[in-house]
Enzyme design. Structure first.
Site, PDB file in Angstrom:
ATOM      1  N   GLY A 347     -40.908  29.243 -67.886  1.00  0.00           N
ATOM      2  CA  GLY A 347     -39.529  29.076 -68.323  1.00  0.00           C
ATOM      3  C   GLY A 347     -38.860  30.416 -68.534  1.00  0.00           C
ATOM      4  N   ALA A 348     -39.621  31.364 -69.110  1.00  0.00           N
ATOM      5  CA  ALA A 348     -39.112  32.712 -69.365  1.00  0.00           C
ATOM      6  C   ALA A 348     -40.286  33.588 -69.760  1.00  0.00           C
ATOM      7  CB  ALA A 348     -38.050  32.701 -70.461  1.00  0.00           C
ATOM      8  N   MET A 349     -40.062  34.903 -69.819  1.00  0.00           N
ATOM      9  CA  MET A 349     -41.115  35.847 -70.191  1.00  0.00           C
ATOM     10  C   MET A 349     -40.525  36.960 -71.040  1.00  0.00           C
ATOM     11  SD  MET A 349     -44.219  36.749 -70.171  1.00  0.00           S
ATOM     12  CE  MET A 349     -44.831  38.205 -71.018  1.00  0.00           C
ATOM     13  N   GLU A 350     -41.226  37.252 -72.165  1.00  0.00           N
ATOM     14  CA  GLU A 350     -40.700  38.118 -73.216  1.00  0.00           C
ATOM     15  C   GLU A 350     -40.886  39.606 -72.967  1.00  0.00           C
ATOM     16  OE1 GLU A 350     -44.952  36.893 -74.656  1.00  0.00           O
ATOM     17  OE2 GLU A 350     -43.285  35.992 -73.570  1.00  0.00           O
ATOM     18  N   ASN A 351     -40.839  40.075 -71.734  1.00  0.00           N
ATOM     19  CA  ASN A 351     -40.988  41.501 -71.456  1.00  0.00           C
ATOM     20  C   ASN A 351     -40.070  42.307 -72.376  1.00  0.00           C
ATOM     21  OD1 ASN A 351     -42.464  40.681 -68.963  1.00  0.00           O
ATOM     22  ND2 ASN A 351     -40.416  40.079 -68.317  1.00  0.00           N
ATOM     23  N   HIS A 383     -36.732  31.835 -78.434  1.00  0.00           N
ATOM     24  CA  HIS A 383     -38.192  31.980 -78.323  1.00  0.00           C
ATOM     25  C   HIS A 383     -38.555  33.369 -77.795  1.00  0.00           C
ATOM     26  CE1 HIS A 383     -42.325  30.339 -77.432  1.00  0.00           C
ATOM     27  NE2 HIS A 383     -42.301  31.397 -76.634  1.00  0.00           N
ATOM     28  N   GLU A 384     -37.895  33.787 -76.739  1.00  0.00           N
ATOM     29  CA  GLU A 384     -38.241  35.074 -76.136  1.00  0.00           C
ATOM     30  C   GLU A 384     -37.854  36.241 -77.035  1.00  0.00           C
ATOM     31  OE1 GLU A 384     -40.191  34.713 -73.746  1.00  0.00           O
ATOM     32  OE2 GLU A 384     -39.709  32.594 -73.511  1.00  0.00           O
ATOM     33  N   HIS A 387     -40.286  37.051 -79.758  1.00  0.00           N
ATOM     34  CA  HIS A 387     -41.447  37.826 -79.300  1.00  0.00           C
ATOM     35  C   HIS A 387     -41.211  39.336 -79.363  1.00  0.00           C
ATOM     36  CE1 HIS A 387     -44.400  34.952 -77.990  1.00  0.00           C
ATOM     37  NE2 HIS A 387     -43.583  34.332 -77.157  1.00  0.00           N
TER      38      HIS A 387
END
Length: 910
Positions: A347-351, A383-384, A387
């Site tokens: 869904g997404a990524m917290e880079n 959410h991201e 993080h």
């Protein structure tokens, strides 16, 4: 009577102790770590001086050699990297998209060693003048040993460098390499995404490093505890823009191999893990805020110019500021880029500083998207961003404690979204969206504890399997909701201080924090607490969806928990009790003619059952004055499978969304189990009587599902209007899922082909997803088979959407057997193109076996398990085991309840 303690103060004060337990445990848990041993053969160097390191799916023989173990040795620590990458956005003469790069890493020797072991996967290396794949020099006046040889362990994904002398403890060295890789479309590592704009194909070079794919982009120490600073330089075509974790320092024109390029350098990153590294090269455009922290929303030019990124821009800064206050720590970066990618597996990524999303998770079109789409966007962004602190600034040592990252972020995402949209009551949705989801998986003997030993999570496949419902959802209810209610009632530290000063024994914990919480963290599952309001007896039992299943995983705590029971009675009397043993006697649980409701606000991670008389009193309360159960969430929590059919009667008076949604979600199981049996007809007739009183979305959806003629006519009318004028869609955004599905189901090839063309033309991700679902609803087997073939053709359906489309088709009673045959015949083909085949295959199996409820289907599933075990593939075992267990439970449930449900439905119709 149990050995618990009792509290006479208000419930909020009582829960202070529970919050302390939750908070302190998150930061204090430690587990003894060991290492798994693995071995594999060395890959040979070919005649060109290049070597490939693609890993086969085989298990090596046991070995004590450090390169045959999956974990890095504790001899070296990276300090910083210098990485330069040049991705080609056009294919070469062989039709391949490639990238080339150079990487240098500064190493500090912690223990004497003559080996350098560094992760590398799917990369080819250029040989140095010394005929090695790397060059080693000393830093700070240190002289470096000579390299004797280098080789690759494909199973453990290592480059191994053997030195003629040992490195000196405390000294630093520079390891330099040149390499080449494929910019493939497997959605992992450094990969390519593409889209069409104004008839022109555009290629994007982007990344997804979590969990073990940074090694696919450049050689690195690819473990979360191996934090370092990254200095990045990206070379890219003149018409593109380059992004990375850090802010751009500058861009200059260069020429390489007679090609004119741009070269962009970036500010060094914070000290961070490799899985958080990210870079994107594209023709994207942006919108940005004027805040002190530079917030930029990036995406396709058409999407940005049409305003699809505006909502994300509006909510990102408030959420970021909310978390600064929540964590009491300033966001450490100067910018926060949010990028919407056409192809993205998750869904997404917290880079850190460069968060990547599926388009559907970042973009929102107020004219075409639904309320649910908007809710999804704000929740994912929250959410991201959560993080950025919990996960990025503070990181788990190893993947076995991934739950600390994802569970906490899943919880606080509701807080951040609630802050951004305070009128939506998003926090109340947690029970529906997280708790019930966790309950379903954690009731299986194939579940797993939140925290495992390090030696139980070693291989990339084992790490991948941790990204599941338990890791994301269980923590939300088990710890954080208790912590939230504590912080709302009193300051946690003041609560501790008052307890110590006053000597008030009533708020003492029943055991040490470790003793309480280890039962919830180090053993899988959860209890069902049974309360007999006639006698005051309370008992707990490990809840299993298949009660006769054998739990083979041992537990030091014998699957018993310290359970915090909160309760209220008819007269609004409230209390709390610790259940510390298997059974206990607690006099206040006796109710006489009062009803009793336990686990208030679903703050505890357990189910509750009562004696039949108390169930009757609760049902009477619901049907006579349901608002007397004063919190909506209370009414939602007693809508359960056991009493679902009777509780639907009270819904005629219910006006709130959450109880309705809870009822519908629970009753889905009846449809899953009975939509192929004689029970389905009476079920349709009976339940629509109640659903028509629901909100518009649920009412129309259920009217269509239960065969109401007017619904079919209405949806077909809307859809036909759209077919006549494709540029003007008359269907209300909140009803599109229902209308698309039912109109295509009632129609034929003309309706399907129109839906397909609209899907292919759609420039709004949320709209495309609704059409992807609607297309699965056709009743024509040949169309469903054609659709299935499209799902494994990336030119027709993006790889990111393939699993969803297949699962959607399996939800169609006609499509389910077609999908099952399709997957069994082609499971190797449909997973081989994915770097993370385990995640993809697990999603498929979970979705397509939900209806399984016969012995024949169970045998087929067991046969598939045997076929996979006999193959060279090693993934998918957990998904198969869970599907088998759920199927056994379904068989038993149908056998026990089918006649009873049929009789009840028949009685209601007379």
């Amino acid at each position: 009577m149990g050995k618990g303690f009792y509290i006479s103060r208000p419930l909020g004060f009582v829960l202070c102790g529970l919050g302390i337990v939750a908070m302190l445990t998150i930061f204090s848990l430690s587990v003894v770590y060991t290492k798994e041993k693995r071995k594999n053969q060395v890959t040979a160097i070919n005649e060109t001086g290049m070597v490939t390191t693609a890993a086969p799916h085989t298990t090596p023989a046991p070995s004590n050699e450090p390169w045959d173990k999956y974990r890095l040795p504790d001899t070296l620590l990276p300090e910083y990297y210098n990485v330069t990458l040049w991705p080609r956005l056009v294919p070469d003469e062989q039709g391949m998209y490639i990238f080339t790069g150079t990487s240098g890493v500064a190493l500090t020797c912690i223990k004497e060693t003559n080996l350098i072991i560094i992760h590398s996967n799917k990369l080819n290396y250029t040989l140095t003048l010394e005929n090695h794949h790397a060059k080693l020099t000393g830093l700070g006046g240190t002289s470096a040993p000579a390299i004797l040889k280098t080789w690759f362990q494909t199973q453990t994904q290592f480059m191994v460098i053997l030195l003629n002398e040992k490195l000196e403890v405390g000294k630093s060295y520079w390891l330099y390499m040149e390499f080449r890789g494929e910019l493939s479309d497997d959605l992992a590592g450094f990969y390519r995404s593409q889209y069409t704009e104004n008839g022109v194909k555009k290629v994007v070079a982007t990344t997804q490093m979590q969990a073990t794919a940074a090694r696919n982009a450049f050689p690195c120490f690819d473990e979360p505890s191996m934090k370092a600073v990254f200095h990045l330089t990206l070379q890219h075509p003149p018409e593109t823009v380059a992004l990375a974790n850090g802010m751009e320092l500058g861009t200059e024109s260069i020429t390489i191999e007679d090609k004119k390029l741009l070269q962009t350098r970036f500010k060094p990153t914070e000290k961070m893990s490799t899985y958080l590294l990210a870079f994107v090269i594209s023709e994207f455009t942006k919108i940005q805020s004027s805040e002190k922290t530079n917030i930029r929303i990036w995406g396709r030019k058409e999407a940005i110019e049409s305003g699809q990124g505006d909502y994300a821009l509006n909510v990102t800064f408030p959420i970021l500021k909310y978390f600064e206050n929540y964590y009491n720590t300033t966001y450490p970066l100067s910018k926060s880029d949010q990028v919407a990618l056409p192809d993205f597996a998750a869904g997404a990524m917290e880079n850190w500083g460069l968060v990547t999303y599926r388009e559907q998770s970042l973009f929102y079109d107020p004219k075409e998207s639904s309320n649910g789409d908007k809710e999804w966007v704000v929740t994912v962004i929250a959410h991201e961003l959560a993080h950025m602190w919990f996960g990025n600034l503070v990181t788990m040592r190893w993947w076995n404690d991934l739950w600390l990252n994802e569970g906490f972020a899943s919880y606080v995402s509701y807080l951040g979204a609630d802050y951004a949209e305070p009128t939506w009551n998003i926090k109340d949705l947690m029970v529906l969206q997280q708790v019930q989801r966790a309950f379903a998986v954690d009731a299986l003997v194939s579940s797993h504890p939140l925290s495992s030993r390090e030696d139980e999570v070693i291989t990339p496949d084992q790490i991948s399997q941790l990204f599941d419902t338990i890791t994301y959802s269980k923590v939300s209810i088990m710890c954080q909701r208790q912590l939230e209610i504590t912080l709302l009632n009193s300051d946690i530290y003041q609560c501790l201080f008052n307890a110590v000063v006053s000597g008030d024994s009533r708020i003492q914990l029943p055991a040490s924090i470790k003793e309480i919480m280890n039962r919830w963290i180090l053993q899988m599952g959860y209890p069902v607490v049974t309360i007999d309001t006639r006698t005051g007896n309370i008992s707990q039992q490990h809840f299993l969806i298949h009660p006769e299943a054998v739990v083979e995983k041992p537990s030091d705590y014998n699957y018993e928990w310290f359970v915090p029971i909160t309760w209220m009675k008819s007269g609004s009397n409230m209390g709390q009790h610790w259940l510390l043993t298997k059974t206990a006697l607690y006099e206040p649980m006796k109710t006489g003619t009062d009803w009793l409701l336990a686990n208030l606000n679903v703050m505890g991670y357990y189910r509750v059952n009562y004696d039949p008389q108390n169930w009757e009193r609760l049902l009477t309360q619901l049907t006579t004055d349901h608002k007397n159960l004063n919190m909506i969430i209370h009414r939602a929590q007693i809508i359960n499978i056991t009493l679902a059919l009777r509780t639907t009667k009270y819904l005629l008076k219910e006006k709130e969304y959450i109880p309705w949604e809870s009822a519908i979600r629970n009753l889905q199981y009846f449809f899953l189990m009975f939509d192929r049996t004689e029970v389905y007809g009476p079920l349709q007739v009976s339940l629509f009587t109640y659903y028509k009183k629901s909100n518009q979305i649920n009412a129309i959806s259920m009217a269509c599902r239960t065969g109401v003629k007017g619904c079919s006519e209405l949806t077909r009318m809307w859809y036909r209007q759209w077919m006549k004028n494709p540029d003007s869609n008359p269907i209300p955004p909140n009803l599109k899922n229902t209308v698309y599905c039912n109109a295509i189901a009632a129609g034929g090839v003309e309706e399907w082909d129109f839906g397909w063309q609209m899907f292919k033309k759609s420039t709004i991700a949320a709209e495309a997803e609704k059409l992807l679902y609607g297309l699965s609803c056709t009743k024509e087997p040949w169309l469903l088979n054609r659709y299935l073939e499209f799902t494994i053709d990336p030119k027709q359906v993006r790889k990111q959407d393939a699993a969803f489309a297949i699962v959607y088709i399996s939800g169609n009673v006609i499509g389910q057997p077609l999908v099952w045959d399709f997957v069994r015949a082609k499971w190797e083909q449909i997973t081989k193109d994915y770097d993370d085949g385990s995640f993809f295959f697990g999603r498929l199996i979970q979705g397509i076996t939900k209806k399984f409820s016969t012995e024949f289907e169970l045998k087929q599933l067991q046969r598939l398990k045997e076929d996979i075990a006999a193959s060279s593939f090693s993934f998918g075992t957990q998904a198969i085991e869970q599907a088998i267990e759920k199927t056994k439970a379904n068989i038993k449930w149908v056998s026990k309840n089918k006649a009873q449900v049929m009789n009840w439905l028949t009685e209601q119709s007379t």
